[in-house]
Scaffold this active site. Sequence first.
Site, PDB file in Angstrom:
ATOM      1  N   ARG A  13      -7.539   0.325  15.562  1.00 12.59           N
ATOM      2  CA  ARG A  13      -6.188   0.665  15.146  1.00 12.59           C
ATOM      3  C   ARG A  13      -6.188   1.904  14.245  1.00 12.59           C
ATOM      4  O   ARG A  13      -6.862   2.884  14.545  1.00 12.59           O
ATOM      5  CB  ARG A  13      -5.502  -0.550  14.506  1.00 12.59           C
ATOM      6  CG  ARG A  13      -5.261  -1.706  15.509  1.00 12.59           C
ATOM      7  CD  ARG A  13      -4.741  -2.969  14.840  1.00 12.59           C
ATOM      8  NE  ARG A  13      -3.486  -2.725  14.149  1.00 12.59           N
ATOM      9  CZ  ARG A  13      -2.286  -2.750  14.728  1.00 12.59           C
ATOM     10  NH1 ARG A  13      -2.172  -2.980  16.029  1.00 12.59           N
ATOM     11  NH2 ARG A  13      -1.188  -2.543  14.019  1.00 12.59           N
ATOM     12  N   ASP A 139       2.516   1.636   1.156  1.00 10.25           N
ATOM     13  CA  ASP A 139       3.586   1.301   2.097  1.00 10.25           C
ATOM     14  C   ASP A 139       4.897   1.781   1.494  1.00 10.25           C
ATOM     15  O   ASP A 139       5.129   1.613   0.293  1.00 10.25           O
ATOM     16  CB  ASP A 139       3.641  -0.215   2.326  1.00 10.25           C
ATOM     17  CG  ASP A 139       4.431  -0.600   3.564  1.00 10.25           C
ATOM     18  OD1 ASP A 139       5.643  -0.281   3.615  1.00 10.25           O
ATOM     19  OD2 ASP A 139       3.867  -1.224   4.475  1.00 10.25           O
ATOM     20  N   TYR A 152       2.997  -9.529   0.311  1.00  9.45           N
ATOM     21  CA  TYR A 152       2.490  -8.234   0.784  1.00  9.45           C
ATOM     22  C   TYR A 152       3.063  -7.104  -0.070  1.00  9.45           C
ATOM     23  O   TYR A 152       2.343  -6.190  -0.477  1.00  9.45           O
ATOM     24  CB  TYR A 152       2.868  -8.050   2.256  1.00  9.45           C
ATOM     25  CG  TYR A 152       2.582  -6.675   2.801  1.00  9.45           C
ATOM     26  CD1 TYR A 152       1.305  -6.319   3.223  1.00  9.45           C
ATOM     27  CD2 TYR A 152       3.608  -5.727   2.907  1.00  9.45           C
ATOM     28  CE1 TYR A 152       1.049  -5.045   3.741  1.00  9.45           C
ATOM     29  CE2 TYR A 152       3.357  -4.459   3.424  1.00  9.45           C
ATOM     30  CZ  TYR A 152       2.083  -4.128   3.832  1.00  9.45           C
ATOM     31  OH  TYR A 152       1.829  -2.872   4.339  1.00  9.45           O
ATOM     32  N   THR A 153       4.362  -7.187  -0.365  1.00 12.65           N
ATOM     33  CA  THR A 153       5.007  -6.150  -1.164  1.00 12.65           C
ATOM     34  C   THR A 153       4.424  -6.091  -2.566  1.00 12.65           C
ATOM     35  O   THR A 153       4.157  -5.008  -3.107  1.00 12.65           O
ATOM     36  CB  THR A 153       6.519  -6.400  -1.229  1.00 12.65           C
ATOM     37  OG1 THR A 153       7.051  -6.441   0.099  1.00 12.65           O
ATOM     38  CG2 THR A 153       7.225  -5.316  -2.021  1.00 12.65           C
ATOM     39  N   ALA A 155       1.452  -6.976  -3.432  1.00 12.66           N
ATOM     40  CA  ALA A 155       0.096  -6.434  -3.335  1.00 12.66           C
ATOM     41  C   ALA A 155       0.111  -4.915  -3.207  1.00 12.66           C
ATOM     42  O   ALA A 155      -0.650  -4.210  -3.884  1.00 12.66           O
ATOM     43  CB  ALA A 155      -0.634  -7.064  -2.143  1.00 12.66           C
ATOM     44  N   LYS A 156       0.977  -4.398  -2.338  1.00  7.39           N
ATOM     45  CA  LYS A 156       1.030  -2.941  -2.158  1.00  7.39           C
ATOM     46  C   LYS A 156       1.583  -2.251  -3.401  1.00  7.39           C
ATOM     47  O   LYS A 156       1.176  -1.124  -3.727  1.00  7.39           O
ATOM     48  CB  LYS A 156       1.861  -2.598  -0.921  1.00  7.39           C
ATOM     49  CG  LYS A 156       1.197  -2.943   0.406  1.00  7.39           C
ATOM     50  CD  LYS A 156      -0.104  -2.172   0.630  1.00  7.39           C
ATOM     51  CE  LYS A 156      -0.601  -2.331   2.065  1.00  7.39           C
ATOM     52  NZ  LYS A 156      -1.906  -1.661   2.283  1.00  7.39           N
TER      53      LYS A 156
END
Length: 244
Positions: A13, A139, A152-153, A155-156
Amino acid sequence: MNKVVLITGGAKRVGAGIARYLHARGWRVLLHYRASSAEAQALADELNALRADSVAIYQLDLLQIERLPELVAAAIAQFGRLDAVINNASSFFPTPIGEFSEAAWTDLLGSNLKAPLFLAQAACDELKKTQGCIVSIADIHVERPFPLHTLYTVAKAGLVAMTKSLARELAPNVRVNAVAPGANIWPDDGGIFTQESRSQILGSIPLGRIGRPDDLAQAIHFLLEAPYLTGVVLPVDGGRSVVL
């Protein structure tokens, strides 16, 4: 050029795209992978056929924090130096409020924040020797969170804070930056991104297409070669963050 880059999650990827792009520009590459051994070996064989002994692979679960120094040691053993670390490896899956678990926290915070931070600690001495740099993949949704992806948010967002903090702490010898993609290769998400939602996202991108691995790789290469940039989080999203 004899520079060496360590790319986490580099077997397929986006990671593989970054590896191919940097390799084509003279970089030697240590490809980290966790489970994608066949893909890692195939990519290494492909690139080594173009330039002998320019790519090596190393298997490691990044959540085994105590073993992260092994990646740095592998780069030194194989190539004799380390000039850059690309924090590409990432878990991504929805965590609706009321349903997420501590295991999800461990996975998402571990891959997206804890491992990059401890890898930076493990690599900083070698990076200081080469006036090297760290580039992480953040991100655009740090600023405008994507629904159902709170962990996730978080963490980023921590990864962005890490980038800015380490840029200050490791200066002037090591530069620390990040890129912030929007849509770039649709994720294997179990159906969160339906065809309808994909069309909506595509329609919101001013440049009219989702990103490609080369788009991120080009931005990363720019940050690797920009000696007066540190603490930067560069959007690579086709302008989508402007309209969100």
